[in-house]
Design a protein around this motif. Sequence first.
Motif, mmCIF file in Angstrom:
data_model
loop_
_atom_site.group_PDB
_atom_site.id
_atom_site.type_symbol
_atom_site.label_atom_id
_atom_site.label_comp_id
_atom_site.label_asym_id
_atom_site.label_seq_id
_atom_site.Cartn_x
_atom_site.Cartn_y
_atom_site.Cartn_z
ATOM 1 N N LEU A 41 -36.446 13.525 0.979
ATOM 2 C CA LEU A 41 -36.166 13.962 2.214
ATOM 3 C C LEU A 41 -35.257 13.233 3.141
ATOM 4 C CD1 LEU A 41 -38.484 16.299 0.954
ATOM 5 C CD2 LEU A 41 -38.635 17.328 2.956
ATOM 6 N N THR A 42 -34.205 13.717 3.850
ATOM 7 C CA THR A 42 -33.762 12.337 4.636
ATOM 8 C C THR A 42 -33.469 13.760 5.883
ATOM 9 O OG1 THR A 42 -30.774 13.228 3.229
ATOM 10 C CG2 THR A 42 -32.493 10.967 3.272
ATOM 11 N N MET A 43 -33.191 12.829 7.301
ATOM 12 C CA MET A 43 -32.544 13.665 8.224
ATOM 13 C C MET A 43 -31.808 12.684 9.078
ATOM 14 S SD MET A 43 -34.059 15.814 10.225
ATOM 15 C CE MET A 43 -33.472 16.611 12.393
ATOM 16 N N GLU A 44 -30.336 13.604 9.342
ATOM 17 C CA GLU A 44 -29.184 12.979 9.497
ATOM 18 C C GLU A 44 -29.038 13.770 11.049
ATOM 19 O OE1 GLU A 44 -25.567 13.782 8.352
ATOM 20 O OE2 GLU A 44 -24.900 12.484 7.995
ATOM 21 N N SER A 45 -28.747 12.267 12.351
ATOM 22 C CA SER A 45 -28.296 13.280 13.798
ATOM 23 C C SER A 45 -27.079 12.225 14.612
ATOM 24 C CB SER A 45 -30.269 13.066 14.155
ATOM 25 O OG SER A 45 -29.837 14.034 15.734
ATOM 26 N N ILE A 46 -26.708 13.094 13.946
ATOM 27 C CA ILE A 46 -25.592 12.387 14.963
ATOM 28 C C ILE A 46 -24.778 13.125 16.290
ATOM 29 C CG2 ILE A 46 -23.029 11.598 14.871
ATOM 30 C CD1 ILE A 46 -23.614 12.018 11.753
ATOM 31 N N ASN A 47 -24.697 12.460 17.190
ATOM 32 C CA ASN A 47 -24.740 13.688 18.725
ATOM 33 C C ASN A 47 -25.642 14.502 18.888
ATOM 34 O OD1 ASN A 47 -22.270 11.577 18.773
ATOM 35 N ND2 ASN A 47 -21.021 12.705 17.867
ATOM 36 N N MET A 48 -26.779 14.499 19.030
ATOM 37 C CA MET A 48 -27.389 15.896 19.289
ATOM 38 C C MET A 48 -27.560 16.576 18.271
ATOM 39 S SD MET A 48 -29.466 14.173 21.103
ATOM 40 C CE MET A 48 -30.922 15.451 21.731
ATOM 41 N N TYR A 67 -36.266 27.477 -0.323
ATOM 42 C CA TYR A 67 -36.334 27.029 0.429
ATOM 43 C C TYR A 67 -37.085 27.424 2.402
ATOM 44 C CZ TYR A 67 -33.666 23.804 -3.010
ATOM 45 O OH TYR A 67 -33.389 23.329 -4.594
ATOM 46 N N SER A 68 -37.712 26.598 2.479
ATOM 47 C CA SER A 68 -38.557 27.190 3.378
ATOM 48 C C SER A 68 -38.815 25.392 3.726
ATOM 49 C CB SER A 68 -39.768 27.896 3.663
ATOM 50 O OG SER A 68 -39.318 28.871 3.115
ATOM 51 N N VAL A 69 -38.694 25.448 5.232
ATOM 52 C CA VAL A 69 -38.640 24.992 6.004
ATOM 53 C C VAL A 69 -39.949 24.537 7.555
ATOM 54 C CG1 VAL A 69 -37.564 22.604 7.491
ATOM 55 C CG2 VAL A 69 -36.542 23.210 5.661
ATOM 56 N N GLN A 70 -40.602 23.564 7.507
ATOM 57 C CA GLN A 70 -41.400 23.760 8.780
ATOM 58 C C GLN A 70 -41.608 22.388 9.903
ATOM 59 O OE1 GLN A 70 -45.254 25.006 7.470
ATOM 60 N NE2 GLN A 70 -45.074 27.242 7.224
ATOM 61 N N TYR A 71 -41.827 22.720 10.643
ATOM 62 C CA TYR A 71 -41.440 21.782 11.487
ATOM 63 C C TYR A 71 -43.325 21.599 12.589
ATOM 64 C CZ TYR A 71 -40.033 24.715 15.019
ATOM 65 O OH TYR A 71 -40.023 25.165 16.427
ATOM 66 N N GLN A 72 -44.285 20.569 12.686
ATOM 67 C CA GLN A 72 -45.042 19.756 13.818
ATOM 68 C C GLN A 72 -44.895 19.168 14.437
ATOM 69 O OE1 GLN A 72 -48.020 17.468 11.812
ATOM 70 N NE2 GLN A 72 -49.344 19.405 12.585
ATOM 71 N N GLY A 73 -44.771 19.586 16.587
ATOM 72 C CA GLY A 73 -44.030 18.119 17.216
ATOM 73 C C GLY A 73 -45.876 18.144 17.864
ATOM 74 N N GLU A 74 -45.541 17.325 18.966
ATOM 75 C CA GLU A 74 -46.872 16.617 19.464
ATOM 76 C C GLU A 74 -47.761 17.823 19.976
ATOM 77 O OE1 GLU A 74 -45.548 13.387 22.225
ATOM 78 O OE2 GLU A 74 -44.419 12.710 20.740
ATOM 79 N N ASP A 103 -34.663 23.465 17.169
ATOM 80 C CA ASP A 103 -35.544 23.799 16.962
ATOM 81 C C ASP A 103 -36.848 21.996 17.509
ATOM 82 O OD1 ASP A 103 -36.880 26.168 15.673
ATOM 83 O OD2 ASP A 103 -34.477 25.057 14.389
ATOM 84 N N LEU A 104 -35.991 21.374 17.589
ATOM 85 C CA LEU A 104 -36.317 20.068 17.935
ATOM 86 C C LEU A 104 -36.214 19.922 19.428
ATOM 87 C CD1 LEU A 104 -35.945 18.048 14.888
ATOM 88 C CD2 LEU A 104 -37.544 19.761 15.208
ATOM 89 N N GLY A 105 -36.768 20.619 20.359
ATOM 90 C CA GLY A 105 -35.683 20.411 21.642
ATOM 91 C C GLY A 105 -36.851 19.271 22.902
ATOM 92 N N SER A 106 -37.208 18.466 22.276
ATOM 93 C CA SER A 106 -37.676 17.828 23.463
ATOM 94 C C SER A 106 -37.542 16.354 22.850
ATOM 95 C CB SER A 106 -39.316 18.201 23.046
ATOM 96 O OG SER A 106 -40.427 18.090 22.026
ATOM 97 N N PRO A 159 -15.578 18.643 21.833
ATOM 98 C CA PRO A 159 -16.745 19.034 21.459
ATOM 99 C C PRO A 159 -18.328 18.084 21.574
ATOM 100 C CG PRO A 159 -15.553 20.455 20.425
ATOM 101 C CD PRO A 159 -15.092 19.513 20.716
ATOM 102 N N LEU A 160 -19.021 18.148 22.979
ATOM 103 C CA LEU A 160 -19.758 16.600 23.448
ATOM 104 C C LEU A 160 -20.886 17.083 23.222
ATOM 105 C CD1 LEU A 160 -18.180 15.748 26.340
ATOM 106 C CD2 LEU A 160 -17.940 14.299 23.936
ATOM 107 N N PRO A 161 -22.317 16.156 22.941
ATOM 108 C CA PRO A 161 -23.559 16.615 22.579
ATOM 109 C C PRO A 161 -23.925 17.590 24.170
ATOM 110 C CG PRO A 161 -22.818 14.944 21.954
ATOM 111 C CD PRO A 161 -22.103 15.083 22.550
ATOM 112 N N LEU A 162 -24.996 18.654 23.683
ATOM 113 C CA LEU A 162 -24.725 19.546 25.119
ATOM 114 C C LEU A 162 -25.937 19.087 25.829
ATOM 115 C CD1 LEU A 162 -26.373 22.700 23.039
ATOM 116 C CD2 LEU A 162 -24.184 21.986 23.461
ATOM 117 N N ILE A 163 -26.564 17.872 25.918
ATOM 118 C CA ILE A 163 -27.738 17.247 26.762
ATOM 119 C C ILE A 163 -27.626 15.856 26.440
ATOM 120 C CG2 ILE A 163 -29.951 19.034 26.299
ATOM 121 C CD1 ILE A 163 -31.583 16.836 24.742
ATOM 122 N N ALA A 164 -26.261 15.856 26.780
ATOM 123 C CA ALA A 164 -25.601 14.560 27.309
ATOM 124 C C ALA A 164 -24.413 14.143 28.841
ATOM 125 C CB ALA A 164 -25.135 14.164 26.412
#
Length: 320
Positions: A41-48, A67-74, A103-106, A159-164
């Motif tokens: 599994l790899t995670m790629e994050s560019i410009n949020m 395939y199914s995906v799950q996430y777990q935050g703090e 989904d990953l909003g924090s 177009p720019l990142p949403l929270i920047a």
Amino acid sequence: MTLVWTENLLMILLSMIPLDFSNTLLGTTADIGLLVAPSKLTMESINMQHTLSWPPLQASCDSTVLYSVQYQGEFELFLRNGSWVNAIDCQQIPQTHCDLTFDLGSDSDYNLQVRAQCGTRLSPWTKLSRPFNRRDTVLTVPEMTVMAVGGVLQVSFSPLPLIATISVMVSKKGFEHQTVRYSMPSEQRVMSVAALQEESVYCVRAQIVLESGAHSGNTDTQCVTVTGPQTDAWRRPTTVAMTVIFTGGLLFALFGLLVHCQLDDFQACFQKEPLPTPLKGDWGPTVKINCPCEETYDEVRIHSERTPDDLFTTLLENQL
């Protein structure tokens, strides 16, 4: 009686067994552990923009592998007893990637895991090797366009990142040490800078900045000349077009007049017409008109020059 008690005991024992395992015993759901788990599994994050991806499953399957995906935050890890949340748009999908931007909003650490499914067979969950935090996103240099519209600079971005935040630096050529910094939210995308000196060159560069302090590199410096409102770009073609139209109309009218006037009557076409007799200067003999009101006017003028005492004396004499 003993048979009923035995059935009830069996149901109680089944309810205490984990759901997936109990369903396997009863044969009513998918078989777990009979399918190879996804790997790498790899995670790629560019410009949020956060995208989790994995290679296609190398296993024989009579149908499409899902395939199914799950996430777990703090929050889920510490306050909800380590529970996991299904990624809404990534449940039983045939693609080998999942967009987790919303989904990953924090700015917290997230654990991620993926499971494969082939028919009724399910694979074990495969976790991302280490937690992901969106603060680790890679910010690229924004695409910027600078134009001078009258006495105003217009700076626009792709177009720019949403929270920047976009940090824009403007300086007058020759005075680069007096740079003025402007900030605008990324969703605005266009910024105007006014109150600039006409016939001067201004240079602009910009970068993306996050709340965490992360920032992209600077754009290339772009310089434009501020010409002032009197030389707006739209005025020049409009003035030329109006001049051409007016000149063309005037020439067309003159050409039509020349065609209308025959060559033999050219002088007559432009000769002045004689004035009518009533408008000429010969008015004939002068007639003197006697005005009978001249004496009356003189009398009124004489009376008006007399004092009030004289008028009273005259009135008294007329009564006697």
